[in-house]
Design a protein around this motif. Structure first.
Motif, PDB file in Angstrom:
ATOM      1  N   ASP A 148      -0.723  10.118  -4.413  1.00 62.80           N
ATOM      2  CA  ASP A 148      -1.339   9.916  -5.828  1.00 62.80           C
ATOM      3  C   ASP A 148      -1.548   8.706  -5.951  1.00 62.80           C
ATOM      4  O   ASP A 148      -1.971   7.685  -6.660  1.00 62.80           O
ATOM      5  CB  ASP A 148      -1.312  10.946  -7.347  1.00 62.80           C
ATOM      6  N   TYR A 149      -0.675   7.994  -4.619  1.00 68.01           N
ATOM      7  CA  TYR A 149      -0.545   6.923  -5.086  1.00 68.01           C
ATOM      8  C   TYR A 149      -1.504   5.624  -4.758  1.00 68.01           C
ATOM      9  O   TYR A 149      -2.514   5.747  -3.807  1.00 68.01           O
ATOM     10  CB  TYR A 149       0.640   5.846  -4.195  1.00 68.01           C
ATOM     11  N   HIS A 150      -2.036   4.566  -5.851  1.00 67.01           N
ATOM     12  CA  HIS A 150      -2.828   3.774  -5.857  1.00 67.01           C
ATOM     13  C   HIS A 150      -2.520   2.481  -6.099  1.00 67.01           C
ATOM     14  O   HIS A 150      -2.490   1.960  -6.913  1.00 67.01           O
ATOM     15  CB  HIS A 150      -4.102   4.460  -6.349  1.00 67.01           C
ATOM     16  N   PHE A 151      -3.116   0.957  -5.326  1.00 62.12           N
ATOM     17  CA  PHE A 151      -2.456   0.296  -5.217  1.00 62.12           C
ATOM     18  C   PHE A 151      -3.565  -0.281  -6.318  1.00 62.12           C
ATOM     19  O   PHE A 151      -4.417  -0.177  -6.995  1.00 62.12           O
ATOM     20  CB  PHE A 151      -2.936  -1.019  -4.298  1.00 62.12           C
ATOM     21  N   LYS A 152      -2.475  -1.070  -7.538  1.00 64.29           N
ATOM     22  CA  LYS A 152      -3.275  -1.472  -8.386  1.00 64.29           C
ATOM     23  C   LYS A 152      -3.223  -3.112  -8.504  1.00 64.29           C
ATOM     24  O   LYS A 152      -2.125  -3.609  -7.948  1.00 64.29           O
ATOM     25  CB  LYS A 152      -2.583  -1.407  -9.756  1.00 64.29           C
ATOM     26  N   THR A 153      -3.999  -4.169  -9.158  1.00 68.32           N
ATOM     27  CA  THR A 153      -3.510  -5.333  -9.573  1.00 68.32           C
ATOM     28  C   THR A 153      -2.321  -5.453 -11.083  1.00 68.32           C
ATOM     29  O   THR A 153      -2.401  -4.839 -11.215  1.00 68.32           O
ATOM     30  CB  THR A 153      -4.865  -6.277  -9.596  1.00 68.32           C
ATOM     31  N   TRP A 187       9.925   9.147  -1.386  1.00 67.39           N
ATOM     32  CA  TRP A 187      10.705  10.185  -1.764  1.00 67.39           C
ATOM     33  C   TRP A 187      10.217  10.727  -3.868  1.00 67.39           C
ATOM     34  O   TRP A 187      10.691  11.776  -4.156  1.00 67.39           O
ATOM     35  CB  TRP A 187      12.362   9.293  -2.742  1.00 67.39           C
ATOM     36  N   ASP A 188      10.032   9.863  -4.492  1.00 62.63           N
ATOM     37  CA  ASP A 188       9.007   9.880  -5.798  1.00 62.63           C
ATOM     38  C   ASP A 188       7.675  11.475  -4.975  1.00 62.63           C
ATOM     39  O   ASP A 188       6.352  10.936  -5.176  1.00 62.63           O
ATOM     40  CB  ASP A 188       7.964   8.932  -6.201  1.00 62.63           C
ATOM     41  N   GLY A 189       7.505  12.297  -5.340  1.00 60.88           N
ATOM     42  CA  GLY A 189       6.622  13.715  -5.150  1.00 60.88           C
ATOM     43  C   GLY A 189       5.763  12.898  -3.960  1.00 60.88           C
ATOM     44  O   GLY A 189       3.931  12.595  -4.862  1.00 60.88           O
ATOM     45  N   GLU A 218       0.640  -1.081   0.343  1.00 63.83           N
ATOM     46  CA  GLU A 218       0.351   0.276   0.067  1.00 63.83           C
ATOM     47  C   GLU A 218       0.473   1.572   0.189  1.00 63.83           C
ATOM     48  O   GLU A 218       0.240   2.321  -0.462  1.00 63.83           O
ATOM     49  CB  GLU A 218      -0.553   0.089   0.991  1.00 63.83           C
ATOM     50  N   ARG A 219       1.779   0.908   0.295  1.00 64.84           N
ATOM     51  CA  ARG A 219       2.811   2.146   0.654  1.00 64.84           C
ATOM     52  C   ARG A 219       4.465   2.189   0.222  1.00 64.84           C
ATOM     53  O   ARG A 219       5.145   1.464   1.084  1.00 64.84           O
ATOM     54  CB  ARG A 219       2.557   2.882   2.248  1.00 64.84           C
TER      55      ARG A 219
END
Length: 275
Positions: free
Chosen positions: A36-41, A29-31, A22-23
Motif C-alpha cells: 500500500d506504499y505510494h510515493f507522494k510529493t 518491515w512495516d506490513g 519508491e520503496r
C-alpha cells in the motif's frame, strides 16, 4: 531519545524519511505484504497527511532533537475501549540501538495516562518483523494471538501476531520477572544465558535469530522447550524434527544431533541433566 508531539518545522524532515524513493527500507518491515506504499510529493504530503501527524494519535521519536520515527495509536473499537499502538523507525542507522523499545515504553506509559479508562493496550505485527516481536516481549507484553501463515510476502508465508499488556501489568512491572526480559533478536550469534544451575542440573535460555549449530554429542540429557519461533533438529540417523512454538523435545545424552534451522525469532528453554 524522547517522544514528543511533531512540530510543523519537523514535517519537512519527516517527509524525506517517509518518501525517500519508491520503496524505502523501512517499508520492508512495516506490513510490506499490504503493498500500500505510494510515493507522494511534499505538497501532497502536507495537504493530505499533516493533520494526522500533528494529531494526538501520533508523536515523533527524537534522537538528539532530530525526528527519526513515529509512534501511533488508534482505536480498534472505541465503544469497547480497545486500542492498539504502533511504531516505525525510518532510518536504518537507528535500528538495533534500543531506540524503538524505549520509545514504545514511553508511548505505552503516555497512552495509559491519557486514556485512564483503558485496561489493555495491544500491538499487532507479523512474524517477519523479529525486532518488533522482540521489543514487545522484552517490554513485558504477552503474545495473545497468532494467526498462522496469513501474511504472504516474497513467496513466503508469515504469521500475524498480536501482543498485549494490561494496565496492572504495566504499572507494576518491578513485581515480576519474565522469561522475555532483556531479549534482543537479530544478533549475529546465539545468545545463551544460564538461568539456574546446581550440581548436575542447568537451565538455559537461548535466543536464536537464524543460527544453526554443528553436530553435537552432549554428555547431558537435554529437554528443550521452544517458546517462540520455528526450528528444525536433525539427527545423525537422518531424522529431522520440525518444532513450532510450544513444542518440546527430549534429547538423550550422546544422541548426535544438530540444530539445522531456526527462524528469526526463536526462544528456547533448555534443561540439561548430566547422566
Amino acid at each position: 531519545m524522547k517522544i514528543a508531539p511533531i512540530r510543523d518545522q519537523d514535517l519537512k524532515r519527516l517527509y524525506t524519511l517517509l518518501y525517500p524513493g519508491e520503496r524505502p527500507d523501512w517499508k520492508e518491515w512495516d506490513g510490506p505484504y499490504f503493498d500500500d506504499y505510494h510515493f507522494k510529493t511534499k505538497e501532497e504530503f502536507l495537504e493530505e497527511d499533516r493533520k494526522y501527524y500533528v494529531s494526538d494519535a501520533v508523536q515523533g521519536i527524537y534522537d538528539e532533537e532530530e525526528i527519526v520515527g513515529v509512534v501511533t495509536r488508534h482505536f480498534e473499537d472505541e465503544k469497547t475501549r480497545w486500542m492498539e499502538v504502533g511504531i516505525v523507525i525510518f532510518e536504518t542507522r537507528q535500528w538495533n540501538r534500543g531506540i524503538g523499545k524505549e520509545a514504545l515504553r514511553q508511548w505505552i506509559t503516555d497512552t495509559f495516562h491519557q486514556f485512564p479508562e483503558l485496561m489493555h493496550l495491544g500491538l499487532t505485527t507479523w512474524s517477519g518483523n523479529y525486532r518488533m516481536m522482540g521489543a514487545a516481549l522484552s517490554l513485558g507484553m504477552k503474545e495473545e494471538g497468532r494467526i498462522r501463515k496469513v501474511r504472504y510476502h516474497k513467496n513466503t508465508y508469515y504469521d500475524s501476531v498480536k501482543y498485549g499488556v494490561l494496565r496492572e501489568e504495566w504499572e507494576e512491572p518491578q513485581k515480576r520477572k519474565t522469561i522475555y526480559d532483556g531479549i534482543r533478536f537479530g544478533a549475529t550469534e546465539e545468545d545463551i544465558e544460564v538461568l539456574w544451575e546446581k550440581e548436575d542440573l542447568m537451565v538455559e535460555r537461548i535466543v536464536s535469530s537464524g543460527q544453526t549449530t554443528d553436530w553435537q554429542d552432549n554428555v547431558e540429557d537435554e529437554y528443550c522447550i521452544l517458546l517462540q519461533g520455528e526450528a528444525t533438529i536433525a539427527y545423525e540417523d537422518g531424522r529431522k524434527l520440525q518444532l513450532f512454538a510450544g513444542d518440546t523435545q527430549l534429547i538423550p545424552a550422546h544422541t548426535v544431533h544438530r540444530v539445522a534451522k531456526t527462524s528469526e525469532y526463536c526462544l528456547w528453554i533448555c534443561v540439561k541433566h548430566k547422566s
